[in-house]
Scaffold this active site. Sequence first.
Site, PDB file in Angstrom:
ATOM      1  N   TRP A 109       6.975  -2.040   5.440  1.00 40.47           N
ATOM      2  CA  TRP A 109       7.990  -2.073   6.507  1.00 40.47           C
ATOM      3  C   TRP A 109       8.275  -3.517   6.901  1.00 40.47           C
ATOM      4  CZ3 TRP A 109       7.450   1.635  11.341  1.00 40.47           C
ATOM      5  CH2 TRP A 109       8.725   1.986  11.788  1.00 40.47           C
ATOM      6  N   HIS A 119      -3.016  -7.696   2.535  1.00 37.87           N
ATOM      7  CA  HIS A 119      -3.988  -6.741   3.060  1.00 37.87           C
ATOM      8  C   HIS A 119      -5.357  -7.415   3.206  1.00 37.87           C
ATOM      9  CE1 HIS A 119      -1.469  -3.121   1.587  1.00 37.87           C
ATOM     10  NE2 HIS A 119      -1.507  -3.090   2.890  1.00 37.87           N
ATOM     11  N   ARG A 169      -2.573   0.572  12.141  1.00 37.35           N
ATOM     12  CA  ARG A 169      -2.110   1.955  12.026  1.00 37.35           C
ATOM     13  C   ARG A 169      -3.266   2.912  12.244  1.00 37.35           C
ATOM     14  NH1 ARG A 169       1.239   4.613   6.853  1.00 37.35           N
ATOM     15  NH2 ARG A 169       1.962   6.454   7.987  1.00 37.35           N
ATOM     16  N   SER A 197      -2.114   8.193   3.633  1.00 36.27           N
ATOM     17  CA  SER A 197      -1.202   7.331   2.880  1.00 36.27           C
ATOM     18  C   SER A 197      -1.899   6.713   1.681  1.00 36.27           C
ATOM     19  CB  SER A 197      -0.658   6.232   3.804  1.00 36.27           C
ATOM     20  OG  SER A 197       0.164   5.345   3.096  1.00 36.27           O
TER      21      SER A 197
END
Length: 204
Positions: free
Chosen positions: A3, A53, A75, A83
């Site tokens: 995103w 990440h 998240r 996910s």
Amino acid sequence: TIWMQEILPLVLNGGDLTPIQTIPNWDRVPWLEEKRLAVVVDQLASPRALVTHFPYHLMPPSFHTSKAKVIYVIRNPKDVIVSSYYFHQMAGFLDDPGTFDEFIDKFLEGRVLFGKWTDHVKGWRHTELGDRIMYITYEEMLQDLPAALGRISDFLGRHLSEETIQKIAQHCSFKNMKANNMSNFSLVPKVHMDPNKSPFLRKG
């Protein structure tokens, strides 16, 4: 992170849609941990946006001495597990996740890429970055993307107009990203990412 690969170029360039319509997301906002970075990084206009990440302790020394700003997206770990499980199913470069119960055990024990979720969050929550880091949750972005974009814009010193923020929010919706070949990973060969096993962009 995906995103943010959509959002950051638009925030940094004042809402110009050109990059998200013409450049694959892995080139417009490259991954710090991938070899592709070395190929494209010098072609990026300043200020450059990168994604990663990496846990905090794996960030390179040059990061700590730089003026780089960080937007850390947190998240709900339940959603991260789901996910990640489906991503393991479709990504040819990752181990088979096994059953969902087996994958949950791996996730909770940190036997997944980039380690334990709790360690990752703790590492980035306890830094010495001061005002160089902004924290935002995925859920905040889902609930009110224009408000999140306003925070991101101000943090990056862009101070975008409400009209521009609404334009960016519209083009960064899940529906539009899923339909955008520059963002939905449909350009990646199936041997690496097979959408027949699981679409990369599933439900948002």
